[in-house]
Design an enzyme around this catalytic site. Structure first.
Site, PDB file in Angstrom:
ATOM      1  N   LYS A 115       0.831  -1.206   0.000  1.00 53.06           N
ATOM      2  CA  LYS A 115       0.000   0.000   0.000  1.00 53.06           C
ATOM      3  C   LYS A 115       0.870   1.262   0.000  1.00 53.06           C
ATOM      4  O   LYS A 115       0.543   2.245  -0.662  1.00 53.06           O
ATOM      5  CB  LYS A 115      -0.922   0.019   1.224  1.00 53.06           C
ATOM      6  N   LYS A 195      -5.591 -10.029 -13.132  1.00 56.43           N
ATOM      7  CA  LYS A 195      -6.671 -10.506 -12.288  1.00 56.43           C
ATOM      8  C   LYS A 195      -7.900  -9.639 -12.541  1.00 56.43           C
ATOM      9  O   LYS A 195      -7.782  -8.422 -12.732  1.00 56.43           O
ATOM     10  CB  LYS A 195      -6.198 -10.369 -10.833  1.00 56.43           C
ATOM     11  N   LYS A 198     -12.454  -4.401 -10.853  1.00 48.61           N
ATOM     12  CA  LYS A 198     -13.258  -3.261 -11.258  1.00 48.61           C
ATOM     13  C   LYS A 198     -12.364  -2.080 -11.659  1.00 48.61           C
ATOM     14  O   LYS A 198     -12.635  -1.400 -12.636  1.00 48.61           O
ATOM     15  CB  LYS A 198     -14.153  -2.899 -10.077  1.00 48.61           C
TER      16      LYS A 198
END
Ligand code: TRP
Length: 331
Positions: A115, A195, A198
């Protein structure tokens, strides 16, 4: 029937669910209801660690839960579906657990480091505490089993460790959960490379109309070496073929394998067959979704009742925790 234990799982509110969500999580959530008491949580607080667009959390919660219910997650069968922030005891448990959470370990977690790489402009405190909040989610409901993807393995291990540490210091109050890793086919997007997600817009939504499904499937990337209709194909590298293996009857899968290798069937026809099976597989989902969405309050009513039932457990456990830790009771 006596159930085998309590399942807890959480998912960030991401709006309409896609095939990757379905094969990787939802399908499994539905099946677990047969054998376990299940609690499924929309982790809206966790979403705040990464989300720029917090104005869409309500809409994305609604759409995700509507998809869950349409897919067969069923409050009528005792399953609790609720929104994390509706049961605020989780933030209390998070604070208490944070006092025994080893900072060095948190800083070294691969999920945290990723992150930091992904959003260097927003390295917030919540990002570091993410696994502590997740441990609080699970421990607050004394869950015994946590179905998650392999990507959550380090978080689950962290949860187990912090529960052990808590119980060691304060007595056997919390329950150490078992991870139940979902064996999932790696679901690729229509680009055939990444993968399904959205954010990459390479997904196929469960709520798509048959026409939309045809259109998306038509865009799917197949064996890149098969350029002409007369070229033989390689099903083992083709993403459409891996989808056939999930949605098409085995006999027909064999036939397609053969016909692709011998150029007996073209990609357009092969996709048409897959789309047909997918559309059929999702027909009950589309019907239920349409029916449930006739009442715009239905999802919110389910979530209200879910929060009420979750609160009963949470208030009990948080009292046990505070008592064990030694916090003075309010009299
Ligand atoms: N960390 C999980 C994810 O990113 C979401 C999550 C939050 C969760 N709390 C949880 C999963 C508790 C299982 C149990 O997917």
């Amino acid at each position: 029937m006596e159930k085998k234990g309590r399942v807890f799982s959480g998912a960030r509110p991401t709006g309409r669910q896609h095939l990757g969500n379905y094969l990787g999580a939802i399908r499994n959530y539905v099946a677990l209801q047969d054998e376990y008491d299940c609690i499924y949580c929309v982790v809206d607080l966790h979403a705040l660690t990464t989300l720029q667009d917090t104005q869409r959390l309500r809409e994305w919660t609604y759409e995700m839960v509507l998809d869950w219910l349409a897919a067969g997650i069923d409050p009528e069968r005792g399953t609790i579906v609720f929104v994390q922030s509706h049961v605020p005891q989780v933030t209390e448990l998070h604070t208490i657990l944070s006092m025994i959470a080893p900072l060095g370990k948190l800083l070294r977690l691969p999920t945290y480091k990723e992150k930091v790489r992904q959003q260097p402009e927003n390295v917030n405190y919540g990002l570091l505490g993410y696994p502590v909040l997740m441990a609080a989610d699970i421990a607050l409901y004394k869950a015994t089993v946590v179905p998650v993807g392999e990507d959550q393995a380090s978080h689950l291990e962290f949860t187990r460790e912090i529960v052990r540490t808590f119980n060691y210091h304060f007595g056997p109050v919390l329950v150490e959960p078992q991870a139940k890793y979902t064996e999932t086919p790696r679901v690729l997007g229509i680009d055939g490379v990444n993968k399904m997600s959205k954010s990459l817009n390479n997904h196929i939504e469960l709520a798509s109309s048959p026409e939309e499904i045809y259109a998306r499937v038509h865009m799917m990337v197949t064996d890149p070496q098969r350029q002409r209709r007369s070229d033989p194909g390689r099903p083992e590298v083709c993403n459409v073929f891996s989808m056939h293996k999930i949605f098409t009857p085995p006999e027909q899968v064999k036939q397609i394998d053969h016909d692709c290798r011998t150029a007996g069937i073209g990609c357009v026809e092969c996709k048409r067959i897959f789309a047909g099976h997918l559309i059929e597989h999702l027909a009950p989902f589309r019907e239920r979704r349409a029916r449930l969405s006739q009442d715009p309050d239905y999802v919110w009513n389910v979530l209200r009742e879910g929060a009420r039932r979750a609160s009963v457990i949470a208030s009990q456990v948080i009292e046990e925790v505070k008592d064990a830790v030694g916090l003075p009771k309010r009299r």
